[in-house]
Design an enzyme around this catalytic site. Sequence first.
Site, mmCIF file in Angstrom:
data_model
loop_
_atom_site.group_PDB
_atom_site.id
_atom_site.type_symbol
_atom_site.label_atom_id
_atom_site.label_comp_id
_atom_site.label_asym_id
_atom_site.label_seq_id
_atom_site.Cartn_x
_atom_site.Cartn_y
_atom_site.Cartn_z
ATOM 1 N N TYR A 1 10.950 8.936 1.366
ATOM 2 C CA TYR A 1 11.506 8.280 0.217
ATOM 3 C C TYR A 1 12.179 7.965 -1.248
ATOM 4 O O TYR A 1 11.351 7.411 -2.347
ATOM 5 C CB TYR A 1 9.952 7.322 -0.392
ATOM 6 N N ARG B 1 4.968 12.175 -2.920
ATOM 7 C CA ARG B 1 4.285 12.776 -1.964
ATOM 8 C C ARG B 1 6.178 12.386 -0.578
ATOM 9 O O ARG B 1 7.067 11.574 -1.301
ATOM 10 C CB ARG B 1 3.643 12.057 -0.596
ATOM 11 N N ASN C 1 7.588 -5.459 -1.356
ATOM 12 C CA ASN C 1 8.393 -4.414 -0.054
ATOM 13 C C ASN C 1 6.446 -3.971 0.465
ATOM 14 O O ASN C 1 5.671 -3.865 -0.408
ATOM 15 C CB ASN C 1 8.693 -3.232 -0.917
ATOM 16 N N ALA D 1 3.345 -0.519 4.142
ATOM 17 C CA ALA D 1 2.714 -1.046 6.046
ATOM 18 C C ALA D 1 2.410 -2.432 6.603
ATOM 19 O O ALA D 1 2.626 -2.442 7.623
ATOM 20 C CB ALA D 1 1.085 0.258 6.993
ATOM 21 N N ARG E 1 14.024 4.246 12.524
ATOM 22 C CA ARG E 1 11.937 5.294 12.177
ATOM 23 C C ARG E 1 11.306 5.266 13.327
ATOM 24 O O ARG E 1 12.439 4.199 14.253
ATOM 25 C CB ARG E 1 11.427 5.054 10.925
ATOM 26 N N PRO F 1 0.737 -0.983 -0.215
ATOM 27 C CA PRO F 1 0.114 0.097 -0.246
ATOM 28 C C PRO F 1 0.642 1.554 -0.043
ATOM 29 O O PRO F 1 1.704 0.910 1.009
ATOM 30 C CB PRO F 1 -0.993 -0.391 1.518
ATOM 31 N N ASN F 2 0.063 2.119 -0.844
ATOM 32 C CA ASN F 2 0.759 3.779 -1.053
ATOM 33 C C ASN F 2 2.360 3.884 -1.697
ATOM 34 O O ASN F 2 2.522 4.547 -1.946
ATOM 35 C CB ASN F 2 1.294 4.510 0.841
ATOM 36 N N HIS G 1 12.784 -2.925 1.773
ATOM 37 C CA HIS G 1 12.732 -1.103 1.980
ATOM 38 C C HIS G 1 13.247 -0.185 1.916
ATOM 39 O O HIS G 1 14.180 -0.115 1.771
ATOM 40 C CB HIS G 1 12.206 -0.995 3.868
ATOM 41 N N GLU H 1 13.289 -9.175 1.935
ATOM 42 C CA GLU H 1 12.392 -8.188 1.730
ATOM 43 C C GLU H 1 13.087 -6.966 1.775
ATOM 44 O O GLU H 1 14.177 -6.864 1.354
ATOM 45 C CB GLU H 1 12.360 -8.599 3.381
HETATM 46 O O1 CA2 Z 1 10.622 2.473 3.400
HETATM 47 C C1 CA2 Z 1 9.920 1.541 3.473
HETATM 48 O O2 CA2 Z 1 9.485 1.298 2.053
HETATM 49 C C2 CA2 Z 1 8.396 0.954 3.716
HETATM 50 O O3 CA2 Z 1 7.877 -0.375 3.105
HETATM 51 C C3 CA2 Z 1 7.200 2.288 3.353
HETATM 52 C C4 CA2 Z 1 5.974 2.259 3.799
HETATM 53 C C5 CA2 Z 1 6.343 2.039 5.547
HETATM 54 O O4 CA2 Z 1 4.919 2.071 5.799
HETATM 55 C C6 CA2 Z 1 6.705 0.896 5.958
HETATM 56 O O5 CA2 Z 1 7.232 0.995 6.984
HETATM 57 C C7 CA2 Z 1 8.458 1.484 5.519
HETATM 58 C C8 CA2 Z 1 5.402 3.245 3.223
HETATM 59 C C9 CA2 Z 1 5.127 3.686 1.835
HETATM 60 C C10 CA2 Z 1 4.462 4.355 1.868
HETATM 61 O O6 CA2 Z 1 5.057 5.095 0.923
HETATM 62 C C11 CA2 Z 1 4.900 6.246 0.508
HETATM 63 C C12 CA2 Z 1 5.236 7.383 -0.557
HETATM 64 C C13 CA2 Z 1 5.101 8.619 -0.910
HETATM 65 C C14 CA2 Z 1 3.760 8.861 0.257
HETATM 66 C C15 CA2 Z 1 3.653 8.528 0.772
HETATM 67 C C16 CA2 Z 1 3.807 7.366 0.886
#
Ligand code: CA2
Length: 145
Positions: free
Chosen positions: A23, A18, A74, A77, A107, A10-11, A100, A98
């Site tokens: 990221y 964003r 990946n 969340a 974090r 997700p996301n 990230h 895995e």
């Molecule tokens: O660091 C990573 O790749 C994560 O898997 C990214 C997840 C986060 O919940 C994990 O703890 C770590 C979140 C991805 C959300 O990505 C976004 C990118 C741009 C704007 C909003 C969210």
Amino acid sequence: MSPVLVLNGPNLNMLGKRQPEIYGRETLADIEAACRTEAKGLDLSLDFFQSNHEGALVERIQQAREANSGIIINAGAYTHTSVALLDALNAAEKPVIEVHLSNIYKREEFRHHSYISPVAVGVICGFGGQGYLLALRAIARLVSR
Ligand code: CA2
């Protein structure tokens, strides 16, 4: 050999749009293109998939049992919440890596635990989109065994 599956949770479709301070500026389409180039050099074919829905990710992992040689994931969340993804990955019986983008250990505390890690051969985090390419190099060896 069947394709390696690169699975995104997700996301991650919001990448580059964003929170670039966490990221980076690369979009998911940029990461997919870089993965396809890397995979070509490693003589691997690739399936690349993203969903915001846990059930869709579970179903894609179920398909991977027949359709894919290994899984790079990946889970976003869902990494920190999903027993369903862990169970699906266990049942797939394929090598899992895995990934990230961010260093989850730098974090919030709730990101320090991963439900995915116990089924993963290894974990790569903190290298941004480059982590996917490192994972491809690692999985190339695992699936050629
Ligand atoms: O660091 C990573 O790749 C994560 O898997 C990214 C997840 C986060 O919940 C994990 O703890 C770590 C979140 C991805 C959300 O990505 C976004 C990118 C741009 C704007 C909003 C969210």
